[in-house]
Design a protein around this motif. Structure first.
Motif, PDB file in Angstrom:
ATOM      1  N   SER A  25      20.638  27.333  74.052  1.00  0.00           N
ATOM      2  CA  SER A  25      21.916  27.368  73.337  1.00  0.00           C
ATOM      3  C   SER A  25      23.117  27.288  74.270  1.00  0.00           C
ATOM      4  CB  SER A  25      22.005  28.647  72.496  1.00  0.00           C
ATOM      5  OG  SER A  25      21.891  29.801  73.319  1.00  0.00           O
ATOM      6  N   ALA A  26      22.918  27.570  75.538  1.00  0.00           N
ATOM      7  CA  ALA A  26      24.019  27.517  76.498  1.00  0.00           C
ATOM      8  C   ALA A  26      23.468  27.134  77.856  1.00  0.00           C
ATOM      9  CB  ALA A  26      24.734  28.865  76.580  1.00  0.00           C
ATOM     10  N   THR A  27      24.272  26.410  78.620  1.00  0.00           N
ATOM     11  CA  THR A  27      23.879  26.042  79.966  1.00  0.00           C
ATOM     12  C   THR A  27      23.650  27.288  80.810  1.00  0.00           C
ATOM     13  OG1 THR A  27      25.149  23.996  79.835  1.00  0.00           O
ATOM     14  CG2 THR A  27      24.586  24.784  82.042  1.00  0.00           C
ATOM     15  N   GLY A  28      22.562  27.302  81.559  1.00  0.00           N
ATOM     16  CA  GLY A  28      22.306  28.403  82.472  1.00  0.00           C
ATOM     17  C   GLY A  28      21.277  29.401  81.996  1.00  0.00           C
ATOM     18  N   ILE A  29      20.824  29.283  80.738  1.00  0.00           N
ATOM     19  CA  ILE A  29      19.745  30.178  80.300  1.00  0.00           C
ATOM     20  C   ILE A  29      18.504  29.901  81.126  1.00  0.00           C
ATOM     21  CG2 ILE A  29      18.194  30.714  78.380  1.00  0.00           C
ATOM     22  CD1 ILE A  29      20.555  30.352  76.500  1.00  0.00           C
ATOM     23  N   ILE A  30      18.189  28.620  81.315  1.00  0.00           N
ATOM     24  CA  ILE A  30      17.143  28.257  82.267  1.00  0.00           C
ATOM     25  C   ILE A  30      17.808  28.215  83.626  1.00  0.00           C
ATOM     26  CG2 ILE A  30      15.563  26.430  82.987  1.00  0.00           C
ATOM     27  CD1 ILE A  30      15.221  25.775  80.022  1.00  0.00           C
ATOM     28  N   SER A  31      17.337  29.050  84.523  1.00  0.00           N
ATOM     29  CA  SER A  31      18.111  29.349  85.731  1.00  0.00           C
ATOM     30  C   SER A  31      17.229  29.445  86.971  1.00  0.00           C
ATOM     31  CB  SER A  31      18.859  30.681  85.531  1.00  0.00           C
ATOM     32  OG  SER A  31      19.521  31.074  86.700  1.00  0.00           O
ATOM     33  N   GLN A  32      17.827  29.181  88.100  1.00  0.00           N
ATOM     34  CA  GLN A  32      17.227  29.475  89.391  1.00  0.00           C
ATOM     35  C   GLN A  32      18.148  30.424  90.179  1.00  0.00           C
ATOM     36  OE1 GLN A  32      15.917  25.954  91.513  1.00  0.00           O
ATOM     37  NE2 GLN A  32      14.581  25.309  89.846  1.00  0.00           N
TER      38      GLN A  32
END
Length: 642
Positions: free
Chosen positions: A503-510
């Motif tokens: 739903s928002a950029t950055g939920i999948i993160s490193q």
């Protein structure tokens, strides 16, 4: 799957599922979510894949190209341009920064089409009208206003002729490789090439009307009926075959007209006849963005889509015949998806392929060897003798075992089979290659099968065979989640190009703000205190299996200790077509804080059993009541079937 360009990415259709009662059991090491249900006895239960077609009961399960990510995913990662002669047709440019395709280990003993590809076309339903023949011998239909049927047949009949280097691109791919391979080893069975005989048969199934809005099970049943019609009723006869189920003008198969987010798709099914690969091809000129006059003017150019999309699905089938066991990239793209709708006249763009049967509009497909979208590649010829992949599998203790070994030989039909490592009590038929018998020798063994012909050629395949007191037998299901560990990194603009929807950029993160369970990537829900974070992926409950489970690792890191204002994470299962919730599987809160990652396992079988083979959405939603005080961290997801 082939999608029209520059349209919102859509979800695939799914019949409505009903949610049974659910119970939960919390395990000490993590969370195990279990569910119970009961079903009335039925001689031909739909949940087991039985359908009645043409007066016969056939056991089939429909599938979907869940790994064949919508081509629009690729489009969003590309810059867009406008073709001068088609200002309403936004198209793309080739992106050579894409990752190469990797081999996924084969599914149900099939990785690629390793023999000469055979295509059977089915014109489904009396809506096509009366069949005839044109001067070239192609089947014509009275209710085919665009004269699409002869064009479609001539395209497939011409493949492999007149120095067809387009088909050569696919021959670089192979099977019997280690999972994750990007190159083929010596002696690996490669994708075969037709020699002007890809079109193996045409069936006008017009004895009755096809359903106006055919469901996925109905489409699968028609593919199985076609296998029966053409006499392909064994695993060997369907090994290098695909069926193209084609519907008439005005039909709405699989909610095609409502969705307008795909133009055609391919998949496979388990059936009484082995695994059956098939494509759904609607009447493409019903929707102008599916290739109508895409690169050629005039009446013949109106049929551009029939070869652009027919070639797209054909190329994806022969390189990923039983999705997702063949060649896809880390973001879930097949060879056709990575190169869809690229500008004519630019590198990797659409072009007219010259065959002995005419000129046909086609797209390029991805070439690992050239690391780009390509319309030309030298043919990589198979050795005369090829033996198909055999899956790792388990069989019951002291019960009958029947495992077919499928080999093809251009020079000889007289083959001799042998095997080493078989458990005591099992043997291989030296003439047919059938492994059979029963064994009480428990354990898992490495088995090698060798095939020889009279010319002195030799081929071998290897697999692991377990004789175990387990409830799960046959081929071991491969991973169904695309990017299960969240390791696909964002692009330069911060966009995630993979299969997860966030739903928002950055939920999948490193980000180094938290640690991953493994690797670098993880999913972090709970960023925002003002809106819910969501993360989801549509997953096919691969056809023919009877059990489904979803697992992942969860770390709840929270400074919120309130029992009244709880931050929550909900896991639910949704209907892919409607988006409606099937069931809430479990909810965690800040009170479930952990000191690190703990394993979670969810039994999905009761929810998908009514229509096993359909596609569902696994969805996480986090809700924050304060100042984003709780981080719900996910990693190493897995969707497994048995």
């Amino acid at each position: 799957m082939a999608a029209p360009p520059a349209r919102p990415r859509g979800l695939r259709a799914l019949g409505k599922l009903t949610a049974p009662l659910i119970t939960f059991a919390l395990a000490l090491a993590g969370t195990t979510v279990a569910a119970g249900t009961g079903h009335a006895a039925d001689q031909h239960p739909a949940s087991a894949g039985w359908v009645r077609t043409h007066g016969s009961w056939v056991r089939v399960q429909p599938g979907h190209p869940h790994a064949a990510a919508d081509a629009l995913t690729t489009m969003t990662a590309r810059s867009t341009a406008t073709v001068s002669q088609h200002p309403a047709h936004p198209m793309g440019l080739v992106n050579n920064d894409q990752p190469d395709l990797t081999y996924h280990g084969g599914q149900d003993s099939v990785g690629v089409t390793s023999g000469s590809p055979k295509v059977y076309i089915v014109y489904w339903g009396s809506q096509w009208g009366t069949a005839g023949k044109d001067p070239a011998g192609y089947t014509t239909l009275s209710n085919d206003p665009e004269n699409a049927a002869p064009y479609q047949q001539s395209f497939f009949r011409g493949l492999g002729t007149k120095g067809d280097a387009w088909s050569g691109v696919m021959t670089q791919y192979c099977e019997s490789m280690a999972t994750g391979s990007t190159k083929c080893a010596a002696n690996s069975p490669h994708v075969g090439i037709p020699h002007g005989d890809a079109l193996a048969g045409v069936w006008v199934d017009n004895s009755t009307a096809a359903p106006q809005a055919a469901t996925e099970p109905q489409i699968a049943a028609e593919a199985a009926a076609a296998a029966k019609h053409f006499g392909n009723t064994t695993p060997a006869s369907n090994r290098n075959v695909q069926y193209v189920v084609t519907t008439a003008q005005g039909m709405d198969p699989d909610h095609w007209h409502e969705l307008n987010t795909w133009c055609a798709w391919h998949t496979f099914e388990r059936s009484s006849y082995g695994t059956v690969a098939y494509t759904l091809m609607p009447y493409l000129t019903d929707y102008k963005y599916c290739g109508t006059n895409w690169i050629n003017p005039g009446p013949r150019g109106r049929l551009d889509g029939w070869s652009i999309l027919g070639g797209h699905e054909y190329a994806e089938t022969i390189t990923d015949q039983n999705a997702i066991g063949g060649w896809i990239d880390a973001a879930g793209q097949e060879d056709g998806d990575k190169c869809a709708w690229i500008n004519q006249g630019t590198p990797g763009g659409l072009f007219n392929l010259q065959l002995t049967t005419g000129a046909f509009a086609v797209q390029a497909t991805w070439s690992n060897d050239q690391h780009t979208c390509s319309g030309s590649h030298p043919v990589v010829a198979n050795h005369p003798l090829v033996v198909s992949t055999l899956c790792d599998r388990t069989e019951p203790v002291n019960r009958p075992v029947s495992v077919p070994v499928i080999a093809t030989d251009r020079l000889s039909k007289a083959l001799r089979y042998s095997a080493t490592g078989l458990p005591r009590g099992l043997s291989i038929d030296a003439r047919t290659g059938l492994i059979h018998g029963r064994s009480s020798q428990r354990g898992t063994r490495a088995v090698t099968v060798t095939v020889r012909d009279k010319a002195g050629n030799r081929a071998a395949t290897h697999f692991r065979l377990g004789i175990l007191p387990s409830a799960e037998y046959g081929c071991q299901g491969i991973e169904q989640i695309v990017d299960p560990g969240f390791e696909v990194a964002a692009d330069a603009k911060g966009n995630y190009p993979g299969w997860w929807a966030q739903s928002a950029t950055g939920i999948i993160s490193q980000s180094t703000a938290h640690a991953a369970h493994s690797g670098k990537g993880y999913a972090w829900l709970g960023h925002s205190a003002t809106q819910d974070d969501t993360l989801s992926q549509s997953v096919e409950t691969t056809p023919g299996y009877t059990k489904a489970s979803f697992s992942f690792w969860l770390h709840v890191d929270s400074t919120n200790t309130s029992a009244q204002s709880q931050d929550t994470l909900t896991l639910e299962l949704d209907d892919q077509y409607s988006g409606k919730r099937i069931a809430v599987l479990h909810t965690w809160s800040n009170l479930d804080a952990t000191s690190g990652y703990v394993p979670v396992s969810v039994d999905l079988t009761p929810y998908v059993a009514p229509e096993f083979g359909s596609t569902v959405i696994v969805k996480f939603t986090s809700h924050e009541t304060g100042n984003a005080a709780t981080a719900f961290l996910l990693d190493d997801t897995s969707f497994r079937l048995a």
